[in-house]
Scaffold this active site. Structure first.
Site, PDB file in Angstrom:
ATOM      1  CE  LYS A 217      -3.741  -1.973   2.849  1.00 51.10           C
ATOM      2  NZ  LYS A 217      -4.857  -1.844   1.900  1.00 51.10           N
ATOM      3  NE  ARG A 291     -10.649 -10.326  -1.678  1.00 51.98           N
ATOM      4  CZ  ARG A 291     -10.998  -9.427  -2.594  1.00 51.98           C
ATOM      5  NH1 ARG A 291     -11.246  -9.822  -3.833  1.00 51.98           N
ATOM      6  NH2 ARG A 291     -11.095  -8.155  -2.280  1.00 51.98           N
TER       7      ARG A 291
END
Length: 439
Positions: A217, A291
């Site tokens: 990020k 996920r």
């Protein structure tokens, strides 16, 4: 008071106090406060509730608007004790682990407050967990928070680590390999009913900090990543209320506590993992780790054939683009479960918004190397695609809901102080209470 009651209330005041309040221009707008003078100083206060709106926000505003350190009681005969207690507590919260919080005004819990105190305590505990910096709250500490809450309510809690975790939850192990702090799965079990009571399973994404892994990020994207365990914190808050309310269900809470870091053993783009369910997943992006944390938890939960399966996660920025910070995105394969959660969210002023499990996008998760990829090959419908990924790990017959939430307030508002937020906690608890309390 409601604006429509203003004249009646003013008429009940002594002349001097009535004239004083009138001179302030007080009209009982929501959250508006007028201090009422008396012989010894402040005799009381009038709190405006507006007209046709919930009093919770007004009482939340009063907690910080009234003079610091003062103690207040509801006037005799006034109703709305539950809304007053809950609203006040939500507004009075401040994170104080490292810096003393302001001494806000206090409200003596009024008779008839019902379950409001327990709800407020669950929200405060959830906000605290989310607000803890990542150097204080690692995977072990998050798992211990689950264990502590379970012990307090007589639940059984198992903490799975090491080789046992690697075998049972391979995707969680893969996400956590880059961190010096190993992952933990906390498994809480509690029975508030008969042996055959409905089984409710809650799953929480507990990524204590998310660098994005090798798909790193940017700095601005990491500033709030201590909150990436917000789904686990909310799931724990719901579980806590279910146990305290003694809902007649069997409850199981699964939390995947893990850090997505960069290191010599961290997962790489295009790595392939065989999940607990047996499906193979290609890692198209290491920053789509949530996920991967949830899919093994869901597969575990699904195998126990629950009456309701709900997962919570700060999963996608796409959900925030679509719905903003206050609305949690709800995906569900069961209309009855979805309707119960939506109705409860409206009533609790903790709203959810349902988005579709649009099967036309399912092929976007196809992979040449594995059964599926963890991301799509395009930038469209990110929240929907993430939900479709998770759906692959849930049997069609199991009533399942996926909640993609923000768990944060970007700025302070009445009842929503800046920082960690228990988004959807009260909505889900009240939805479960409505669905399972009466058998």
């Amino acid at each position: 008071m409601a604006a429509s009651d203003l004249n009646q209330v003013l008429a009940s005041l002594p002349d001097s106090a009535r004239h004083f309040v009138g001179a302030t221009g007080f009209v009982a707008k929501q959250g508006e406060i007028a201090l009422v003078p008396g012989e010894g100083g402040i005799a009381g206060a009038l709190l405006g509730l507006g007209d046709g709106t919930s009093p919770r926000a007004a009482f939340a505003a009063a907690a910080t608007a009234l003079p610091e350190g003062t103690t207040w009681r509801l006037a005799p005969g006034r109703d709305g004790a539950e809304a007053a207690a809950l609203g006040w507590a939500l507004g009075a919260y401040r994170y104080g682990r490292f810096k003393p919080a302001k001494n806000t005004a206090r409200l003596v819990v009024p008779a008839g407050a019902g379950f409001a105190v327990a709800e407020a305590e669950a929200v405060w505990a959830t906000r605290d967990l989310i607000n803890h910096p990542a150097n204080v709250l690692g995977p072990a500490e998050l798992a211990e928070a689950v264990a502590g809450a379970g012990r307090a309510e007589g639940a059984t809690v198992s903490l799975i680590t090491g080789d046992a975790l690697e075998a049972a939850y391979p995707t969680i192990a893969m996400v956590g390999r880059g961190s010096a702090r190993p992952p933990v799965v906390a498994d809480l079990a509690w029975n508030g009913g008969e042996a055959d009571a409905p089984l409710v399973v809650l799953c929480g994404k507990g990524v204590v900090f998310d660098t994005g892994g090798y798909d790193l990020k940017p700095p601005a994207g990491m500033l709030r990543m201590k909150k990436d365990m917000g789904g686990a914190a909310v799931a724990l808050g719901v579980a806590r209320l279910v146990m305290q309310a003694k809902l007649p269900v069997r409850l199981r809470l699964l939390v995947g506590a893990v850090e997505n870091a960069i290191g010599a053993h961290a997962m790489r783009p295009l790595d392939v993992v065989r999940t607990r369910k047996g499906l193979t997943v290609e890692v198209g992006n290491t920053d789509a780790e949530g996920r991967l944390v949830l899919c093994d938890l869901l597969a575990d939960a699904d195998a126990s054939n629950p009456a309701a399966l709900i997962d919570f996660a700060t999963l996608t920025g796409a959900a925030r683009v679509a719905l903003g910070p206050d609305l949690a995105a709800l995906f569900a394969n069961d209309d009855g479960l979805a309707d119960a959660l939506l109705a409860a969210g409206r009533a609790a002023e903790d709203p959810l918004w349902r988005l579709p499990l649009w099967q036309g996008y399912a092929p976007w998760l196809d992979s040449r190397a594995a059964d599926l990829n963890n991301v799509a090959g395009n930038a469209h419908a990110g929240a929907v695609v993430a939900a479709l990924f998770l759906q692959r790990f849930v049997s069609p017959a199991i009533p399942w809901a996926h909640i993609d939430l923000y768990a944060w307030n970007d700025q302070s508002r009445a009842g929503r102080p800046e920082g960690g937020e228990a988004t959807a906690l009260r909505a889900v608890f009240h939805g479960l209470a409505a669905r399972f309390a009466a058998r």
